[in-house]
Design an enzyme around this catalytic site. Structure first.
Site, PDB file in Angstrom:
ATOM      1  N   LYS A  31       0.878  -1.179   0.000  1.00 13.96           N
ATOM      2  CA  LYS A  31       0.000   0.000   0.000  1.00 13.96           C
ATOM      3  C   LYS A  31       0.907   1.218   0.000  1.00 13.96           C
ATOM      4  O   LYS A  31       1.815   1.314   0.836  1.00 13.96           O
ATOM      5  CB  LYS A  31      -0.912   0.011   1.225  1.00 13.96           C
ATOM      6  CG  LYS A  31      -1.785   1.268   1.266  1.00 13.96           C
ATOM      7  CD  LYS A  31      -2.887   1.175   2.307  1.00 13.96           C
ATOM      8  CE  LYS A  31      -2.449   1.606   3.671  1.00 13.96           C
ATOM      9  NZ  LYS A  31      -3.573   1.742   4.619  1.00 13.96           N
ATOM     10  N   HIS A  57     -13.199   9.973  12.234  1.00 18.69           N
ATOM     11  CA  HIS A  57     -13.504   9.199  11.030  1.00 18.69           C
ATOM     12  C   HIS A  57     -13.466   7.695  11.307  1.00 18.69           C
ATOM     13  O   HIS A  57     -14.407   6.968  10.996  1.00 18.69           O
ATOM     14  CB  HIS A  57     -12.466   9.587   9.961  1.00 18.69           C
ATOM     15  CG  HIS A  57     -12.624   8.873   8.669  1.00 18.69           C
ATOM     16  ND1 HIS A  57     -13.672   9.110   7.813  1.00 18.69           N
ATOM     17  CD2 HIS A  57     -11.858   7.914   8.078  1.00 18.69           C
ATOM     18  CE1 HIS A  57     -13.542   8.327   6.759  1.00 18.69           C
ATOM     19  NE2 HIS A  57     -12.454   7.595   6.893  1.00 18.69           N
ATOM     20  N   ASN A  87     -14.913  11.747  24.270  1.00 17.00           N
ATOM     21  CA  ASN A  87     -14.004  12.301  23.275  1.00 17.00           C
ATOM     22  C   ASN A  87     -13.476  13.634  23.772  1.00 17.00           C
ATOM     23  O   ASN A  87     -14.196  14.393  24.416  1.00 17.00           O
ATOM     24  CB  ASN A  87     -14.711  12.483  21.921  1.00 17.00           C
ATOM     25  CG  ASN A  87     -13.712  12.696  20.797  1.00 17.00           C
ATOM     26  OD1 ASN A  87     -12.737  11.955  20.690  1.00 17.00           O
ATOM     27  ND2 ASN A  87     -13.940  13.692  19.973  1.00 17.00           N
ATOM     28  N   SER A 121      -5.990  10.433  17.974  1.00 16.69           N
ATOM     29  CA  SER A 121      -4.644  10.852  17.549  1.00 16.69           C
ATOM     30  C   SER A 121      -3.837  11.329  18.758  1.00 16.69           C
ATOM     31  O   SER A 121      -2.968  12.184  18.624  1.00 16.69           O
ATOM     32  CB  SER A 121      -4.742  11.992  16.542  1.00 16.69           C
ATOM     33  OG  SER A 121      -5.860  11.870  15.740  1.00 16.69           O
ATOM     34  N   GLY A 152      -5.536   3.607  17.931  1.00 20.65           N
ATOM     35  CA  GLY A 152      -5.048   4.899  17.439  1.00 20.65           C
ATOM     36  C   GLY A 152      -3.538   4.995  17.338  1.00 20.65           C
ATOM     37  O   GLY A 152      -3.009   5.743  16.521  1.00 20.65           O
ATOM     38  N   THR A 153      -2.823   4.236  18.169  1.00 17.62           N
ATOM     39  CA  THR A 153      -1.367   4.392  18.246  1.00 17.62           C
ATOM     40  C   THR A 153      -0.679   3.567  17.170  1.00 17.62           C
ATOM     41  O   THR A 153      -0.570   2.345  17.282  1.00 17.62           O
ATOM     42  CB  THR A 153      -0.876   3.986  19.661  1.00 17.62           C
ATOM     43  OG1 THR A 153      -1.534   4.833  20.599  1.00 17.62           O
ATOM     44  CG2 THR A 153       0.626   4.149  19.785  1.00 17.62           C
ATOM     45  N   LYS A 187       2.908   8.303  19.824  1.00 17.58           N
ATOM     46  CA  LYS A 187       1.464   8.322  20.100  1.00 17.58           C
ATOM     47  C   LYS A 187       1.153   7.424  21.306  1.00 17.58           C
ATOM     48  O   LYS A 187       1.879   6.457  21.568  1.00 17.58           O
ATOM     49  CB  LYS A 187       0.674   7.823  18.888  1.00 17.58           C
ATOM     50  CG  LYS A 187       0.479   8.867  17.803  1.00 17.58           C
ATOM     51  CD  LYS A 187      -0.562   8.340  16.826  1.00 17.58           C
ATOM     52  CE  LYS A 187      -0.702   9.219  15.617  1.00 17.58           C
ATOM     53  NZ  LYS A 187      -1.527   8.575  14.586  1.00 17.58           N
ATOM     54  N   GLY A 239      -3.653  -2.718  18.184  1.00 21.86           N
ATOM     55  CA  GLY A 239      -3.822  -2.792  16.722  1.00 21.86           C
ATOM     56  C   GLY A 239      -2.977  -1.736  16.037  1.00 21.86           C
ATOM     57  O   GLY A 239      -3.348  -0.566  15.981  1.00 21.86           O
TER      58      GLY A 239
END
Ligand code: NAD
Length: 321
Positions: free
Chosen positions: A67, A138, A160, A199, A220-221, A226, A292
């Site tokens: 990718k 998103h 959030n 993020s 997210g990391t 992060k 993940g």
């Protein structure tokens, strides 16, 4: 070669097909049949863009490719395009000839959601009822939709940093006919499954905000620096990941490992749980954590699946190349 344009993906690819492709390739990785190539990621010094390649080879599924893409922060404002841009290229492992070029933007969200969904299937308690979300951007919508298919959830709760984005979660809960409640971080103790997909560069979720028996998917990391959860949580939890090398270097485990709180050997591959060589969850009180990090083989797996569907549907554009 076949071309499957970005705008065709939404009608072709299903969450189920993405789930199956990702579960299969995680299993192949743990069995030693598939491996990821080192990731290239460069600040190219133009348009503040970050560009790179994630590739790999799955000997079991005979999927070879990469990718290519990254993040162009000015796209939306200057050109009305989305900031994340990617394309998947598949090659014939027998000849090296290019086989397909596939739009990678929607596929990235689907394969990322499929990863946490696979972790929920294999690691969450069967009786999980409340799902908690940290993050409402998103990816969060894709994550929540895919997760809701794995257990008989009865309620969605969410936190959030930017509360004005919480209606994104409400929208997905409404679609599923489930109640949604915005909570403080302490309120996440009610959750049986927690997905974090932000993020953030600082720990958000602390140990005392997680109840025994919870499954956490940290999504997210995916870059050095992060962070979404307190490193102590990785001491308390049994930690699983897509790929150990990424988990300890760019994933959520990077912090706990760097601080000497856990060792690389404490992180297990989710594929081993899928293959039955790791028992995964062994008690109702255990906290499980899936780190993940996102691997190239996930992209290749969903792209190969979409090419198959596109050819069957007569939508793939065939080019003599
Ligand atoms: P987005 O910009 O749409 O949303 C970002 C989310 O993070 C929002 O909920 C926002 O409120 C929150 N946020 C922003 N700054 C924060 C901070 N300092 N502290 C806490 N929360 C903060 O982004 P997205 O497309 O939803 O992506 C979310 C994350 O997922 C990104 O970090 C992205 O790199 C990562 N990602 C991971 C994978 C993977 O395979 N693991 C794949 C794709 C994206």
């Amino acid at each position: 070669m076949y071309i499957v344009p970005e705008q065709e993906i939404a009608d072709l690819m299903t969450r189920k097909a993405a789930f199956d492709a990702v579960e299969k390739v995680f299993a192949a990785m743990a069995a030693g049949d598939a491996y990821n190539f080192p990731v290239v990621r460069e600040a190219i010094g133009h348009e503040d863009a970050l560009y790179g390649f994630k590739g790999g080879f799955d000997r079991a599924g005979l999927t070879l490719g990469l990718k290519a893409g990254g993040y162009w922060p000015n796209n939306l404002e200057k050109r009305g395009l989305i900031n994340h841009q990617s394309t998947v290229f598949l090659f014939d492992p027998d000849t090296g000839k290019v086989k397909a070029m596939v739009g990678g933007n929607l596929l990235t969200a689907l394969r990322t959601a499929a990863a946490s969904s696979v972790s929920i299937k294999h690691l969450a308690r069967k009786d999980a009822k409340v799902i908690g979300m940290i993050g409402a951007g998103h990816q969060a919508k894709f994550q929540l939709r895919a997760a809701l298919e794995q257990r008989e959830f009865e309620k969605v709760i969410g936190w959030n940093l930017h509360p004005e984005m919480l209606p994104n979660l409400q929208e997905v809960a409404d679609e599923a006919g489930l109640p949604f409640e915005a909570v403080e971080l302490e309120g996440l103790r009610e959750a049986d499954v927690i997905i974090s997909v932000t993020s953030s560069f600082d720990a958000i979720l602390k140990v005392d905000q997680v109840s025994p028996g919870t499954h956490i998917a940290c999504m997210g990391t995916d870059t050095k620096g992060k962070q979404e959860v307190d490193p102590q949580l990785l001491v308390t939890a049994d930690v699983f990941t897509d790929e150990i090398a990424q988990s300890v270097s760019i994933g959520e485990a990077q912090h706990a490992v760097a601080q000497g709180l856990i060792k690389e050997a404490d992180v297990a591959q989710i594929g081993a749980v899928i293959n039955g060589t790791n028992p995964g969850r062994t008690s109702d009180g255990q906290i499980t954590l899936f780190d993940g990090t996102g691997v190239g083989l996930q992209d290749l797996a969903v792209a190969a699946s979409v090419v198959e569907r596109a050819v069957e549907a007569g939508i793939a554009i065939e080019v003599d190349f």
